[in-house]
Design a protein around this motif. Structure first.
Motif, PDB file in Angstrom:
ATOM      1  N   ASP A  49       0.802  -1.226   0.000  1.00 42.57           N
ATOM      2  CA  ASP A  49       0.000   0.000   0.000  1.00 42.57           C
ATOM      3  C   ASP A  49       0.834   1.276   0.000  1.00 42.57           C
ATOM      4  N   TRP A  50       2.036   1.225   0.555  1.00 40.59           N
ATOM      5  CA  TRP A  50       2.842   2.439   0.661  1.00 40.59           C
ATOM      6  C   TRP A  50       3.483   2.846  -0.665  1.00 40.59           C
ATOM      7  N   LEU A  51       3.351   2.001  -1.704  1.00 37.05           N
ATOM      8  CA  LEU A  51       3.915   2.317  -3.019  1.00 37.05           C
ATOM      9  C   LEU A  51       2.832   2.804  -3.973  1.00 37.05           C
ATOM     10  N   ASP A  52       3.169   3.804  -4.773  1.00 33.91           N
ATOM     11  CA  ASP A  52       2.273   4.298  -5.810  1.00 33.91           C
ATOM     12  C   ASP A  52       2.389   3.375  -7.020  1.00 33.91           C
ATOM     13  N   GLU A  53       1.288   3.143  -7.691  1.00 32.52           N
ATOM     14  CA  GLU A  53       1.231   2.287  -8.879  1.00 32.52           C
ATOM     15  C   GLU A  53       2.213   2.741  -9.960  1.00 32.52           C
ATOM     16  N   GLN A  54       2.591   4.014  -9.950  1.00 36.46           N
ATOM     17  CA  GLN A  54       3.519   4.548 -10.961  1.00 36.46           C
ATOM     18  C   GLN A  54       4.863   3.839 -10.972  1.00 36.46           C
ATOM     19  N   VAL A  55       5.242   3.184  -9.866  1.00 29.78           N
ATOM     20  CA  VAL A  55       6.538   2.500  -9.836  1.00 29.78           C
ATOM     21  C   VAL A  55       6.604   1.377 -10.870  1.00 29.78           C
ATOM     22  N   LEU A  56       5.448   0.927 -11.342  1.00 33.72           N
ATOM     23  CA  LEU A  56       5.395  -0.141 -12.345  1.00 33.72           C
ATOM     24  C   LEU A  56       5.375   0.393 -13.778  1.00 33.72           C
ATOM     25  N   GLN A  57       5.321   1.709 -13.914  1.00 32.76           N
ATOM     26  CA  GLN A  57       5.260   2.319 -15.245  1.00 32.76           C
ATOM     27  C   GLN A  57       6.432   1.838 -16.088  1.00 32.76           C
ATOM     28  N   LEU A  59       7.217  -1.159 -17.020  1.00 30.54           N
ATOM     29  CA  LEU A  59       7.699  -2.522 -16.779  1.00 30.54           C
ATOM     30  C   LEU A  59       7.035  -3.517 -17.734  1.00 30.54           C
ATOM     31  N   GLN A  60       5.793  -3.213 -18.151  1.00 25.67           N
ATOM     32  CA  GLN A  60       5.110  -4.078 -19.122  1.00 25.67           C
ATOM     33  C   GLN A  60       5.960  -4.111 -20.400  1.00 25.67           C
ATOM     34  N   GLY A  61       6.073  -5.261 -20.997  1.00 21.10           N
ATOM     35  CA  GLY A  61       6.901  -5.389 -22.204  1.00 21.10           C
ATOM     36  C   GLY A  61       8.191  -6.141 -21.940  1.00 21.10           C
ATOM     37  N   PHE A  62       8.568  -6.267 -20.669  1.00 18.27           N
ATOM     38  CA  PHE A  62       9.712  -7.111 -20.318  1.00 18.27           C
ATOM     39  C   PHE A  62       9.207  -8.539 -20.167  1.00 18.27           C
ATOM     40  N   ASP A  63       9.913  -9.501 -20.746  1.00 17.30           N
ATOM     41  CA  ASP A  63       9.514 -10.908 -20.622  1.00 17.30           C
ATOM     42  C   ASP A  63       9.801 -11.453 -19.229  1.00 17.30           C
ATOM     43  N   ARG A  64      10.869 -10.973 -18.620  1.00 24.51           N
ATOM     44  CA  ARG A  64      11.295 -11.487 -17.320  1.00 24.51           C
ATOM     45  C   ARG A  64      11.676 -10.342 -16.397  1.00 24.51           C
ATOM     46  N   VAL A  65      11.558 -10.640 -15.106  1.00 27.45           N
ATOM     47  CA  VAL A  65      12.011  -9.706 -14.077  1.00 27.45           C
ATOM     48  C   VAL A  65      12.797 -10.483 -13.033  1.00 27.45           C
ATOM     49  N   TRP A  66      13.702  -9.783 -12.374  1.00 25.82           N
ATOM     50  CA  TRP A  66      14.404 -10.326 -11.223  1.00 25.82           C
ATOM     51  C   TRP A  66      13.592  -9.983  -9.987  1.00 25.82           C
ATOM     52  N   LEU A  67      13.338 -10.964  -9.149  1.00 23.72           N
ATOM     53  CA  LEU A  67      12.740 -10.717  -7.849  1.00 23.72           C
ATOM     54  C   LEU A  67      13.847 -10.829  -6.805  1.00 23.72           C
ATOM     55  N   ALA A 108      14.932 -15.082 -11.298  1.00 21.32           N
ATOM     56  CA  ALA A 108      14.446 -14.533 -12.570  1.00 21.32           C
ATOM     57  C   ALA A 108      13.162 -15.274 -12.916  1.00 21.32           C
ATOM     58  N   VAL A 109      12.072 -14.532 -13.042  1.00 19.58           N
ATOM     59  CA  VAL A 109      10.765 -15.129 -13.316  1.00 19.58           C
ATOM     60  C   VAL A 109      10.136 -14.472 -14.536  1.00 19.58           C
ATOM     61  N   GLU A 110       9.178 -15.169 -15.109  1.00 15.21           N
ATOM     62  CA  GLU A 110       8.484 -14.645 -16.283  1.00 15.21           C
ATOM     63  C   GLU A 110       7.383 -13.673 -15.851  1.00 15.21           C
ATOM     64  N   LEU A 111       7.360 -12.513 -16.473  1.00 15.27           N
ATOM     65  CA  LEU A 111       6.326 -11.510 -16.216  1.00 15.27           C
ATOM     66  C   LEU A 111       5.238 -11.696 -17.266  1.00 15.27           C
ATOM     67  N   ARG A 117      -2.041  -2.797  -9.734  1.00 16.53           N
ATOM     68  CA  ARG A 117      -0.936  -2.934  -8.787  1.00 16.53           C
ATOM     69  C   ARG A 117      -0.455  -4.377  -8.649  1.00 16.53           C
ATOM     70  N   THR A 118      -0.963  -5.270  -9.516  1.00 17.97           N
ATOM     71  CA  THR A 118      -0.667  -6.695  -9.379  1.00 17.97           C
ATOM     72  C   THR A 118       0.099  -7.223 -10.583  1.00 17.97           C
ATOM     73  N   LEU A 119       1.177  -7.937 -10.311  1.00 14.25           N
ATOM     74  CA  LEU A 119       1.962  -8.599 -11.348  1.00 14.25           C
ATOM     75  C   LEU A 119       1.589 -10.074 -11.363  1.00 14.25           C
ATOM     76  N   GLN A 120       1.324 -10.603 -12.549  1.00 11.11           N
ATOM     77  CA  GLN A 120       1.094 -12.031 -12.731  1.00 11.11           C
ATOM     78  C   GLN A 120       2.419 -12.617 -13.220  1.00 11.11           C
ATOM     79  N   LEU A 121       2.904 -13.635 -12.531  1.00 13.79           N
ATOM     80  CA  LEU A 121       4.226 -14.196 -12.787  1.00 13.79           C
ATOM     81  C   LEU A 121       4.127 -15.699 -13.047  1.00 13.79           C
TER      82      LEU A 121
END
Length: 172
Positions: A49-57, A59-67, A108-111, A117-121
């Motif tokens: 909740d303390w993060l604004d949704e803009q932090v994900l701006q 990010l869509q378009g990347f196949d993978r992300v590091w968690l 490294a997971v698939e995005l 505010r939700t990422l499906q991985l």
């Protein structure tokens, strides 16, 4: 000797995955042989909740992300550990053991999608409820080194086959 560092981190979200126990999860996100489904697991990560949704701006378009995450169920650590693929004990920093001096992990997971505010991985090896500390985009030209040597793992690969790894342990 103890560490008196001032560093403290606040999770950016809690991961929801099908793995409730360590013995159910794969040892690596890309190695799913032996899991219940035998397929890469789906998971969600909702921003805190303390993060604004803009932090994900953007990010869509990347196949993978590091968690980058905390091994929240880790109970201490030792200087040497026995890797799941066998062989002698190894220095903990030469392994991917969850029992580490600082109980942090990297996966490294698939995005798949971002919905609000939700990422499906897909392809997670994290337990349900894992605190995620950060996300970074996976950048192939900077993050992939296919010809890199892997120390003692190269020796195991030569003996057991390239990229062999055990599935999860069987329930007792």
């Amino acid at each position: 000797m103890t560490c008196d560092s001032p560093y403290r981190y606040c999770p950016i979200g809690i991961l929801r995955s099908p793995y409730s126990r360590r013995i159910d999860a794969p040892h690596q996100s890309t190695v799913v042989a032996g899991t219940e489904s035998g397929e890469a697991a789906l998971a969600t990560l909702e921003l805190a909740d303390w993060l604004d949704e803009q932090v994900l701006q953007d990010l869509q378009g990347f196949d993978r992300v590091w968690l980058i995450f905390a091994f929240h169920l880790s109970q201490g650590w030792k200087n040497t550990v026995k890797p799941p693929r066998g062989g002698p004990k190894r220095g903990v920093l030469a392994t991917r053991s969850p029992h580490r001096p600082n109980a942090i992990g990297l996966s490294a997971v698939e995005l798949l999608t971002i919905e609000g505010r939700t990422l499906q991985l897909r392809g997670v090896d994290l337990l349900d409820g894992t605190p995620v500390l950060d996300i970074k985009p996976y950048v192939p030209y900077a993050d992939a080194f296919p010809d890199a040597k892997a120390g003692w793992i190269d020796e195991l690969d030569a003996r057991l086959g390239r990229n062999s790894a055990p599935g999860p342990k069987k329930s007792r």
